[in-house]
Enzyme design. Structure first.
Site, PDB file in Angstrom:
ATOM      1  CE  LYS A  92       3.557  -0.677   3.154  1.00 33.65           C
ATOM      2  NZ  LYS A  92       2.799  -1.768   2.573  1.00 33.65           N
TER       3      LYS A  92
ATOM      4  CB  SER B 205      -1.976  -3.120   5.962  1.00 33.40           C
ATOM      5  OG  SER B 205      -3.134  -3.546   5.250  1.00 33.40           O
TER       6      SER B 205
ATOM      7  CG  HIS C 226       2.132  -3.108   7.633  1.00 29.82           C
ATOM      8  ND1 HIS C 226       2.211  -1.741   7.450  1.00 29.82           N
ATOM      9  CD2 HIS C 226       1.400  -3.588   6.594  1.00 29.82           C
ATOM     10  CE1 HIS C 226       1.534  -1.414   6.370  1.00 29.82           C
ATOM     11  NE2 HIS C 226       1.036  -2.509   5.828  1.00 29.82           N
TER      12      HIS C 226
END
Ligand SMILES: *Cc1c(COP(=O)(O)O)cnc(C)c1O
Length: 390
Positions: free
Chosen positions: A237, A177, A205
């Site tokens: 995300k 991350s 991610h």
């Protein structure tokens, strides 16, 4: 108490590690209103620009009209709505897994998986740079936890070789991350197989962003459920909404439903979030231009940064951190960018190792090439000064 707390706060301030929140008065997007000022933002995890997409917003509005805002209870009591159920089935199909299970947040998913699978007679192996939630899950489980050197299979295998009886779990971020690099998953799969260990990937991610269809790390490397049995990803995300899921075999999902406390003892996410996530999942599959545009921006930024000799970290993902080192210098650079109308937050210890403060630049499909160029120009003007000050 006040005195004790104030001392800790003063110490944090003295180390340039004090955190302050900025208030946003707009939706996420390329341009955001921050503390009353319009800034060009390069620090959200909204990699595809889905956090404010009209179709996704509309799906939430419709679901609120039908289900109301609150889910009313945990999934096991009476909060599991047909929107949650449909989303779980769609996520299972999308990831090529037998089943998927929704968690209210990624943090809770990681705590829930590790504590449901391991106890103090088991072993857990984690990359040194894993997300805090994977580390906390390990601590909470009571398992014997060891951290191996970042992306270093030899370091992992040395530790695996010393284990005796008990179950072994390797847990790792798919995309790191704060660094943006991708874990060597094929090697980890092989290592897990050789050592009879279980493998869990946190794809917070990668999901939505990597892979031809946005399937994330497992699609990027072509890893099926046999090879990668515990796939966790977040929805707040790349997918732009909120929450998380775990995908895998029927036995895995049933185990989590029975034993995962952070699944059992918490209120189900609002049905409208599940409904809007379903809309996001459809967009992922039908519109690939966001991922393609993002890849173009990443290449454009990396090329420009190389010409300027910026201290960019090694990454091919939307996370493009500039390594600064000193926390104060990182704060100064962030403030310099803000003065030029650009928002990139400084990431400091303990989020990253001591001495490795950085500007975590993130690119998104909502950005234009011209906006990335604006960022490069601002960095070109500011970076020599920062280096000089060091
Ligand atoms: C953000 C993040 C989480 C936590 O997910 P939330 O849904 O925000 O709680 C977990 N793991 C990684 C690697 C993350 O980046």
């Amino acid at each position: 108490m006040e005195q004790v707390l104030q001392q800790r706060l003063n110490e944090r301030q003295r180390q340039s590690l004090y955190r302050v929140r900025k208030t946003i008065a707009s939706a996420q997007g390329a341009s955001v209103v921050v503390d009353g000022k319009q800034l060009l933002g390069f620090c959200s995890n909204d990699y595809l620009g889905l956090a404010n997409h009209p179709e996704i917003n509309q799906a939430a509005k419709q679901a609120i009209d039908k289900y109301g805002i609150g889910s009313g209870a945990s999934h096991l009591v009476c909060g599991h709505s047909s929107e949650h159920h449909a989303l779980e089935q769609e996520l299972a199909e999308f990831t090529g897994r037998d089943r998927a299970l929704l968690f209210s947040t990624g943090y809770m998913a990681n705590l829930g998986v590790i504590t449901a699978l391991l106890n103090k007679s088991d072993y857990l192996f984690e990359d040194k740079l894993n997300h805090a939630s994977l580390l906390d899950g390990g601590l909470l489980s009571g398992a014997r936890m060891q951290r191996y050197l970042h992306n270093d299979i030899t370091s992992l295998e040395l530790k695996l070789a010393k284990t005796k009886s008990g179950n072994k779990l390797i847990a790792v971020d798919g995309v790191f991350s704060m660094d943006g690099d991708i874990a060597p998953l094929p090697e980890l799969v092989a290592s897990a197989r050789r050592n009879e260990a279980w493998l869990m990937v946190d794809d917070a991610h990668g999901f939505g962003v990597l892979g031809k269809n946005g399937g994330g790390c497992s699609e990027h490397f072509g890893l099926d459920q046999q090879q990668l049995p515990i796939l966790m990803a977040t929805l707040g995300k790349g997918l732009g909404t909120f929450g998380a899921f775990v995908a895998g075999s029927n036995a895995l999902i049933e185990t989590l439903i029975q034993f995962s406390k952070s699944y059992i003892y918490t209120t189900a996410m609002p049905p409208s979030i599940a409904a809007s996530t379903r809309a996001g999942l459809r967009l992922l599959q039908t519109e690939s231009w966001r991922r393609e545009h993002l890849v173009e921006l990443i290449n454009y930024f990396k090329h420009g940064a190389a010409l300027l000799e910026l201290p960019l970290m090694e990454s091919n993902t939307a996370i493009q951190p500039l390594l600064i080192g000193d926390a104060n210098a990182a704060l100064a650079l962030s403030a310099g960018l803000e003065a030029k109308g650009i928002w990139v937050s400084a990431i400091r210890p303990p989020t990253v190792p001591a001495g490795s403060a950085r500007l975590r630049i993130t690119l998104s499909a909502v950005h234009s090439k011209q906006q990335v160029e604006q960022l490069l120009q601002a960095l070109a003007e500011l970076m020599p000064r920062v280096n000089h000050e060091q």
